[in-house]
Motif scaffolding. Structure first.
Motif, PDB file in Angstrom:
ATOM      1  N   UNK A   1       1.571  -1.162   0.244  1.00  0.00           N
ATOM      2  CA  UNK A   1       0.257  -0.274  -0.295  1.00  0.00           C
ATOM      3  C   UNK A   1       0.773   1.282  -0.042  1.00  0.00           C
ATOM      4  N   UNK A   2       0.314   2.352  -0.443  1.00  0.00           N
ATOM      5  CA  UNK A   2       0.534   4.291  -0.372  1.00  0.00           C
ATOM      6  C   UNK A   2       1.358   3.790   1.318  1.00  0.00           C
ATOM      7  N   UNK A   3       2.186   4.521   1.435  1.00  0.00           N
ATOM      8  CA  UNK A   3       3.470   5.140  -0.185  1.00  0.00           C
ATOM      9  C   UNK A   3       4.062   3.862   0.494  1.00  0.00           C
ATOM     10  N   UNK A   4       5.216   4.322  -0.741  1.00  0.00           N
ATOM     11  CA  UNK A   4       6.135   3.371  -0.719  1.00  0.00           C
ATOM     12  C   UNK A   4       5.943   1.634  -1.828  1.00  0.00           C
TER      13      UNK A   4
ATOM     14  N   UNK B   1       6.697   0.911  10.426  1.00  0.00           N
ATOM     15  CA  UNK B   1       4.934   1.934  10.399  1.00  0.00           C
ATOM     16  C   UNK B   1       5.142   3.018  11.007  1.00  0.00           C
ATOM     17  N   UNK B   2       3.782   3.206  11.496  1.00  0.00           N
ATOM     18  CA  UNK B   2       3.483   3.980  12.137  1.00  0.00           C
ATOM     19  C   UNK B   2       3.664   3.815  13.929  1.00  0.00           C
ATOM     20  N   UNK B   3       3.230   4.936  14.836  1.00  0.00           N
ATOM     21  CA  UNK B   3       3.733   4.921  16.136  1.00  0.00           C
ATOM     22  C   UNK B   3       2.412   4.844  16.535  1.00  0.00           C
ATOM     23  N   UNK B   4       1.171   3.731  17.232  1.00  0.00           N
ATOM     24  CA  UNK B   4      -0.183   4.523  17.491  1.00  0.00           C
ATOM     25  C   UNK B   4      -0.046   5.772  18.663  1.00  0.00           C
ATOM     26  N   UNK B   5      -0.658   6.014  19.275  1.00  0.00           N
ATOM     27  CA  UNK B   5      -1.334   7.600  20.267  1.00  0.00           C
ATOM     28  C   UNK B   5      -0.891   6.478  21.484  1.00  0.00           C
TER      29      UNK B   5
ATOM     30  N   UNK C   1       0.217  -5.444   5.450  1.00  0.00           N
ATOM     31  CA  UNK C   1       0.316  -3.868   4.380  1.00  0.00           C
ATOM     32  C   UNK C   1       1.589  -4.469   3.848  1.00  0.00           C
ATOM     33  N   UNK C   2       1.927  -5.397   3.523  1.00  0.00           N
ATOM     34  CA  UNK C   2       3.290  -5.886   2.691  1.00  0.00           C
ATOM     35  C   UNK C   2       3.298  -7.567   1.651  1.00  0.00           C
ATOM     36  N   UNK C   3       2.772  -7.469   0.346  1.00  0.00           N
ATOM     37  CA  UNK C   3       2.815  -7.847  -0.627  1.00  0.00           C
ATOM     38  C   UNK C   3       4.020  -9.160  -0.669  1.00  0.00           C
ATOM     39  N   UNK C   4       4.816  -8.930  -0.221  1.00  0.00           N
ATOM     40  CA  UNK C   4       5.887  -9.800   0.079  1.00  0.00           C
ATOM     41  C   UNK C   4       7.105  -9.894   1.266  1.00  0.00           C
ATOM     42  N   UNK C   5       8.080 -11.069   1.681  1.00  0.00           N
ATOM     43  CA  UNK C   5       8.532 -11.084   2.861  1.00  0.00           C
ATOM     44  C   UNK C   5       9.820 -12.197   2.600  1.00  0.00           C
TER      45      UNK C   5
END
Length: 130
Positions: free
Chosen positions: A23-26, A35-39, A96-100
């Motif tokens: 997914x965006x971005x990237x 990814x983002x740090x949640x509150x 969020x990963x299409x491949x690893x």
């Protein structure tokens, strides 16, 4: 600034773990899990969560390695990257990963990476060792 984290993991052969963003971005580009740090979440908790969601692997989060900033749709991402050691799990792309995959230095040079990733990893001494 949007606070984010990333996890840098190498296997016993020195290969680096990368995920291809779904997914965006990237979207479509290879990067380290993160990814983002949640509150209310600590950096360590965020790295553990993102790693598990994106790779199926549980990690022990170690030392802070470095920080980069990248443009975001609204503002900038401030990404704090940490060294990680895999504890358990089976590698699989998720969330969020299409491949690893674990990559060698030779494979790394063939992948389309997120902007600045190679330079940051090289500067921090975190490129694949295998």
């Amino acid at each position: 600034m949007i606070r984010c984290v990333g996890g840098i993991a190498h296997d016993p052969d020195g290969r680096l773990l990368l995920v291809r963003r779904a997914n965006p971005p990237g979207e479509g580009l290879w990067s380290i899990p993160g990814g983002r740090v949640e509150q209310g979440e600590s950096d360590v908790d965020a790295v553990e969560r993102e790693f598990l969601e994106e790779t199926g692997l549980s990690v022990t989060v170690g030392r802070w390695v470095g920080t980069v900033t990248r443009p975001a749709a609204r503002g900038r991402y401030e990404i704090h990257d940490y060294a990680c050691q895999v504890r358990s799990g089976v590698l699989r792309a998720g969330d969020d990963a299409a491949d690893a995959r674990w990559v060698t230095g030779a494979i790394l040079t063939t992948l389309c990476l997120t902007e600045g990733l190679h330079e940051a990893l090289a500067g921090w001494g975190q490129l694949p060792r295998g």
